[in-house]
Design a protein around this motif. Structure first.
Motif, mmCIF file in Angstrom:
data_model
loop_
_atom_site.group_PDB
_atom_site.id
_atom_site.type_symbol
_atom_site.label_atom_id
_atom_site.label_comp_id
_atom_site.label_asym_id
_atom_site.label_seq_id
_atom_site.Cartn_x
_atom_site.Cartn_y
_atom_site.Cartn_z
ATOM 1 N N GLU A 97 4.199 13.907 1.747
ATOM 2 C CA GLU A 97 5.331 12.966 2.115
ATOM 3 C C GLU A 97 4.857 11.555 1.521
ATOM 4 O O GLU A 97 3.461 11.192 1.784
ATOM 5 C CB GLU A 97 5.485 12.798 3.533
ATOM 6 N N THR A 98 5.562 10.966 1.086
ATOM 7 C CA THR A 98 5.015 9.364 0.742
ATOM 8 C C THR A 98 5.993 8.166 1.316
ATOM 9 O O THR A 98 6.951 8.532 1.928
ATOM 10 C CB THR A 98 5.591 9.174 -0.751
ATOM 11 N N GLY A 99 5.218 7.069 1.544
ATOM 12 C CA GLY A 99 5.680 5.895 2.085
ATOM 13 C C GLY A 99 4.959 4.836 1.599
ATOM 14 O O GLY A 99 4.290 4.968 0.721
ATOM 15 N N GLN A 100 5.223 3.595 2.206
ATOM 16 C CA GLN A 100 4.502 2.353 1.902
ATOM 17 C C GLN A 100 4.513 1.725 2.864
ATOM 18 O O GLN A 100 5.121 1.660 3.880
ATOM 19 C CB GLN A 100 5.168 1.767 0.640
ATOM 20 N N PHE B 176 0.778 -1.180 -0.064
ATOM 21 C CA PHE B 176 -0.143 -0.056 -0.168
ATOM 22 C C PHE B 176 0.997 1.365 0.131
ATOM 23 O O PHE B 176 2.120 1.307 0.565
ATOM 24 C CB PHE B 176 -0.745 0.065 1.191
ATOM 25 N N LYS B 177 0.463 2.042 -0.565
ATOM 26 C CA LYS B 177 1.296 3.565 -0.739
ATOM 27 C C LYS B 177 0.642 4.294 0.323
ATOM 28 O O LYS B 177 -0.738 4.347 0.369
ATOM 29 C CB LYS B 177 1.079 4.057 -1.984
ATOM 30 N N LEU B 178 1.440 5.109 0.930
ATOM 31 C CA LEU B 178 0.983 6.132 2.075
ATOM 32 C C LEU B 178 1.414 7.393 1.526
ATOM 33 O O LEU B 178 2.356 7.746 0.945
ATOM 34 C CB LEU B 178 1.555 5.925 3.276
ATOM 35 N N LEU B 179 0.329 8.320 1.848
ATOM 36 C CA LEU B 179 0.553 9.786 1.435
ATOM 37 C C LEU B 179 0.209 10.730 2.846
ATOM 38 O O LEU B 179 -0.722 10.433 3.521
ATOM 39 C CB LEU B 179 -0.318 10.223 0.555
ATOM 40 N N GLY B 180 0.956 11.771 3.096
ATOM 41 C CA GLY B 180 0.736 12.482 4.419
ATOM 42 C C GLY B 180 1.131 13.944 3.981
ATOM 43 O O GLY B 180 2.075 14.215 3.320
ATOM 44 N N TYR B 181 0.090 14.694 4.349
ATOM 45 C CA TYR B 181 0.239 16.421 3.929
ATOM 46 C C TYR B 181 0.942 16.947 5.159
ATOM 47 O O TYR B 181 0.489 16.552 6.286
ATOM 48 C CB TYR B 181 -1.157 16.892 3.590
ATOM 49 N N VAL B 182 1.953 17.736 4.518
ATOM 50 C CA VAL B 182 2.587 18.384 5.632
ATOM 51 C C VAL B 182 2.259 19.845 5.783
ATOM 52 O O VAL B 182 2.693 20.500 4.649
ATOM 53 C CB VAL B 182 4.210 18.281 5.607
ATOM 54 N N GLU B 183 1.084 20.468 6.648
ATOM 55 C CA GLU B 183 0.458 21.811 6.457
ATOM 56 C C GLU B 183 1.777 22.764 6.464
ATOM 57 O O GLU B 183 1.543 23.726 5.504
ATOM 58 C CB GLU B 183 -0.420 22.020 7.332
ATOM 59 N N ALA B 184 2.675 22.842 7.389
ATOM 60 C CA ALA B 184 3.475 23.684 7.529
ATOM 61 C C ALA B 184 4.381 24.209 6.029
ATOM 62 O O ALA B 184 4.677 25.319 5.710
ATOM 63 C CB ALA B 184 4.631 23.592 8.409
#
Length: 126
Positions: free
Chosen positions: A113-116, A100-108
């Motif tokens: 950011e991506t990961g798996q 699975f691919k992971l995405l995370g939004y860095v508001e600042a």
């Protein structure tokens, strides 16, 4: 690195008499021996008995030990270690592997950011 580990019998966690690998430590041959014992208990239990092992920031050696223990296909291990791997699910008899691919939004910084995460499920293990 070991993120967590557990033995579940009849759908409930088992703590008594179980020598769990230490969270935060490197997964090694001593842990494989502990996991083999836990897996024997799970396989002797009901259908909802299983061993759960969570590894984080895993290296080739750690994943290789787990793959050997649980009989995970070498190609699935390569997929799990490749950051360029596309998301996918593969079913091979009683075993399932998924990336699975992971995405995370860095508001600042408005960055993404991506990961798996790779998941392996088989007879009495996750």
């Amino acid at each position: 690195m070991i993120r967590g580990c557990g033995l579940y019998c009849d759908g409930r966690p088992v703590h008594d008499g179980i020598d769990l690998p230490e969270t935060g430590s490197t997964f090694d041959h001593v842990d494989v021996s502990r996991l083999e014992q836990m897996w024997d208990i799970a396989r002797a239990g009901a259908d909802d008995s299983f061993v759960w092992l969570g590894l984080r920031e895993v290296d080739v050696a750690e994943l290789g030990l787990a793959a050997h223990l649980f009989g995970i296909n070498d190609l699935h291990v390569e997929d799990a270690l490749s950051t360029a791997q596309r998301a996918k699910v593969e079913v091979d008899g009683e075993r399932v592997s998924a990336v699975f691919k992971l995405l995370g939004y860095v508001e600042a910084s408005s960055d993404v950011e991506t990961g798996q995460i790779a998941v392996f499920v088989g007879p009495s293990y996750v």
